[in-house]
Motif scaffolding. Structure first.
Motif, PDB file in Angstrom:
ATOM      1  N   HIS A  95       0.820  -1.216   0.000  1.00 38.30           N
ATOM      2  CA  HIS A  95       0.000   0.000   0.000  1.00 38.30           C
ATOM      3  C   HIS A  95       0.850   1.260   0.000  1.00 38.30           C
ATOM      4  O   HIS A  95       0.550   2.235  -0.692  1.00 38.30           O
ATOM      5  CB  HIS A  95      -0.916  -0.031   1.232  1.00 38.30           C
ATOM      6  CG  HIS A  95      -1.952   1.037   1.282  1.00 38.30           C
ATOM      7  ND1 HIS A  95      -2.987   1.018   2.185  1.00 38.30           N
ATOM      8  CD2 HIS A  95      -2.134   2.173   0.562  1.00 38.30           C
ATOM      9  CE1 HIS A  95      -3.751   2.065   2.015  1.00 38.30           C
ATOM     10  NE2 HIS A  95      -3.241   2.794   1.042  1.00 38.30           N
ATOM     11  N   GLN A 207      -4.106  -1.328   8.259  1.00 41.54           N
ATOM     12  CA  GLN A 207      -3.016  -0.734   7.474  1.00 41.54           C
ATOM     13  C   GLN A 207      -2.192   0.216   8.333  1.00 41.54           C
ATOM     14  O   GLN A 207      -1.867   1.339   7.941  1.00 41.54           O
ATOM     15  CB  GLN A 207      -3.580  -0.023   6.246  1.00 41.54           C
ATOM     16  CG  GLN A 207      -4.279  -0.942   5.248  1.00 41.54           C
ATOM     17  CD  GLN A 207      -3.363  -1.986   4.646  1.00 41.54           C
ATOM     18  OE1 GLN A 207      -3.242  -3.094   5.156  1.00 41.54           O
ATOM     19  NE2 GLN A 207      -2.693  -1.648   3.569  1.00 41.54           N
ATOM     20  N   LEU A 245      -5.091  -0.033  -4.822  1.00 45.61           N
ATOM     21  CA  LEU A 245      -5.762  -0.449  -3.594  1.00 45.61           C
ATOM     22  C   LEU A 245      -6.460  -1.792  -3.762  1.00 45.61           C
ATOM     23  O   LEU A 245      -6.455  -2.625  -2.852  1.00 45.61           O
ATOM     24  CB  LEU A 245      -6.779   0.614  -3.168  1.00 45.61           C
ATOM     25  CG  LEU A 245      -6.200   1.973  -2.768  1.00 45.61           C
ATOM     26  CD1 LEU A 245      -7.331   2.945  -2.440  1.00 45.61           C
ATOM     27  CD2 LEU A 245      -5.257   1.836  -1.583  1.00 45.61           C
ATOM     28  N   ASN A 372      -7.315  -4.850   7.910  1.00 45.07           N
ATOM     29  CA  ASN A 372      -6.632  -4.230   6.767  1.00 45.07           C
ATOM     30  C   ASN A 372      -7.556  -4.122   5.560  1.00 45.07           C
ATOM     31  O   ASN A 372      -7.592  -3.097   4.875  1.00 45.07           O
ATOM     32  CB  ASN A 372      -5.378  -5.026   6.422  1.00 45.07           C
ATOM     33  CG  ASN A 372      -4.298  -4.895   7.472  1.00 45.07           C
ATOM     34  OD1 ASN A 372      -4.274  -3.951   8.246  1.00 45.07           O
ATOM     35  ND2 ASN A 372      -3.403  -5.868   7.525  1.00 45.07           N
ATOM     36  N   VAL A 376      -8.709  -0.569   3.784  1.00 46.36           N
ATOM     37  CA  VAL A 376      -8.479  -0.261   2.372  1.00 46.36           C
ATOM     38  C   VAL A 376      -9.799  -0.019   1.656  1.00 46.36           C
ATOM     39  O   VAL A 376      -9.907   0.853   0.784  1.00 46.36           O
ATOM     40  CB  VAL A 376      -7.696  -1.405   1.697  1.00 46.36           C
ATOM     41  CG1 VAL A 376      -7.554  -1.145   0.202  1.00 46.36           C
ATOM     42  CG2 VAL A 376      -6.315  -1.547   2.321  1.00 46.36           C
ATOM     43  N   HIS A 379     -11.600   3.565   1.079  1.00 44.17           N
ATOM     44  CA  HIS A 379     -11.159   4.551   0.096  1.00 44.17           C
ATOM     45  C   HIS A 379     -12.186   4.644  -1.033  1.00 44.17           C
ATOM     46  O   HIS A 379     -12.620   3.625  -1.572  1.00 44.17           O
ATOM     47  CB  HIS A 379      -9.802   4.165  -0.498  1.00 44.17           C
ATOM     48  CG  HIS A 379      -8.667   4.263   0.472  1.00 44.17           C
ATOM     49  ND1 HIS A 379      -8.528   3.413   1.538  1.00 44.17           N
ATOM     50  CD2 HIS A 379      -7.599   5.101   0.541  1.00 44.17           C
ATOM     51  CE1 HIS A 379      -7.434   3.724   2.217  1.00 44.17           C
ATOM     52  NE2 HIS A 379      -6.852   4.741   1.631  1.00 44.17           N
TER      53      HIS A 379
END
Length: 412
Positions: A95, A207, A245, A372, A376, A379
């Protein structure tokens, strides 16, 4: 710190698959080293500076630099295949390279003199972070971070958040506004420039090792040559940003499956309500592993299908207009965004159904896959992408990629 590039060119590939396997052979030992310490770094919150150095020394950051500029010049599909493999090893490491590779794509769209200035830095092992988003105060389409004229150059002032990867980088691509100039600009700033402060204050539950925190600019000097005009893009850049992503998510899916294999294969305990067999022979447990595997496979397949669409959109043989190229890639990636996050989150959740209560032990850190993936997936909200895809399918409306985030303008 810079690294000398390898001088030996890779052997000529007889097929795209051969070319991919040559690169994979080069990077898989590095990915394996990264994976070895991933759980310990997660548990102790150790930022992966050393792991980034390993990748830079191996030339990972130059994958998309054209061969004539000293890079590997690989297509988007093999690039995303490698990124998925890195995401399986450590999703935070994959990432944090997002902004770097996006900047490399930007360089490829700029004039030759700009390419000649920045490609050598990428080939030498320098990487690029980002500073685009502000927490509040900037009106949608504008930015509170500013460039003001100072002699032959500029002074940069502002405060950014979500500056993923910047703490590991040599350079930052900063989105800023300039008085008297319409739109926003990119100011490329050294991370060691006086007036640049990078904070490790990212507190997301997933993350956690991406360096996604605050960067502050106080009269940071920017040469005029480091400022480029940015406008609403009809290039592949917005789609590329998002597909990175999704590749990270596909890597998380693969990591969840890898953990499921080991946990089921090695488990000795069972339940009297089950078959009484070892989990590795219990048909219901194997069925659950099969479903998890299918979800991970589907997520990866969708990502790579979208990457192939981006590659096709850039193919000069198709003689597409700039808008047609943009639409082909953007629609494919937005469709992918509607299914990949759900698939991977479901796979990460299913891992706990496979292994039982012992899987919740903090010592295993299996929750990191879901945390995680969930992080992600936040977004670029998928609900907006669904509306955009539907509007395109029904009305032929050109999709609008993500170009800015900000406060709703006050009513006039």
């Amino acid at each position: 710190m810079t690294y000398a590039p390898e001088t030996t060119a890779p052997a000529a590939a007889t097929s795209p698959e051969d070319g991919y396997q040559q690169l994979a052979k080069r990077f898989r030992p590095v990915f394996a080293r990264i994976a070895e310490g991933a759980v310990a770094r997660e548990q102790d919150r150790v930022l992966p500076f050393e792991q980034v150095r390993w990748l830079n020394e191996a030339g990972f950051g130059r994958l998309r630099v054209p061969v004539e500029h000293g890079g590997d010049g690989i297509g988007l599909e093999p690039f995303f295949r490698l990124l998925i493999e890195l995401g399986e090893a450590d999703s935070s490491v994959a990432h944090l390279y997002r902004s770097h590779f996006a900047f490399v794509e930007t360089v490829g769209l700029e004039p030759a003199d700009f390419q000649n200035r920045w490609y050598p830095r990428v080939v030498a092992g320098e990487i690029f972070g980002n500073a685009a988003t502000e927490r509040s105060g900037n009106v949608l389409g504008a930015t509170g971070t500013t460039l003001t004229r100072d002699g032959e150059g500029w002074l940069l002032n502002g405060r950014k958040f979500y500056t993923t990867g910047t703490i590991f980088a040599e350079w930052i691509a900063v989105t800023a506004s300039t008085e008297g100039i319409e739109g926003r600009q990119y100011a490329v700033v050294s991370t060691t420039q006086p007036g640049v402060e990078i904070l490790d204050d990212w507190d997301g539950f997933g993350q956690q090792l991406t360096g996604t925190g605050t960067t502050i600019f106080r009269d940071a000097v920017v040469p005029s040559a480091n400022v480029i005009q940015r406008s609403v893009s009809t290039t592949h850049e917005p789609a590329f940003f998002q597909l990175v992503l999704l590749a990270v998510l596909a890597g998380i899916g693969r990591a969840a499956l890898a953990d499921a294999r080991v946990l089921v294969r090695d488990r000795k305990r069972t339940f009297n309500t089950g078959s009484g067999e070892l989990f590795r022979h219990d048909p219901l447990i194997l069925q659950l592993v099969g479903h998890l595997s299918a979800k991970a496979f589907a997520a990866e397949s969708v990502v790579l299908a979208a990457a192939r669409e981006l590659d096709a959109a850039a193919d000069p043989a198709l003689d597409l207009s700039a808008v047609q190229r943009y639409v082909r890639g953007e629609v494919a990636v937005e469709k992918a965004q509607l299914v990949v996050p759900e698939l991977v989150q479901a796979a990460a959740q299913q891992l706990f159904d496979i292994t039982g209560a012992s899987s919740t032990s903090k010592s295993k850190s299996l929750d990191r896959h879901w945390r995680n993936a969930r992080t992600v997936s936040t977004h670029n909200p998928a609900v907006f992408k669904a509306r955009i895809v539907g509007d395109y399918e029904v009305n032929g409306t050109t999709p609008e990629g993500l170009h800015s985030i900000g406060d709703v303008p006050a009513a006039g």
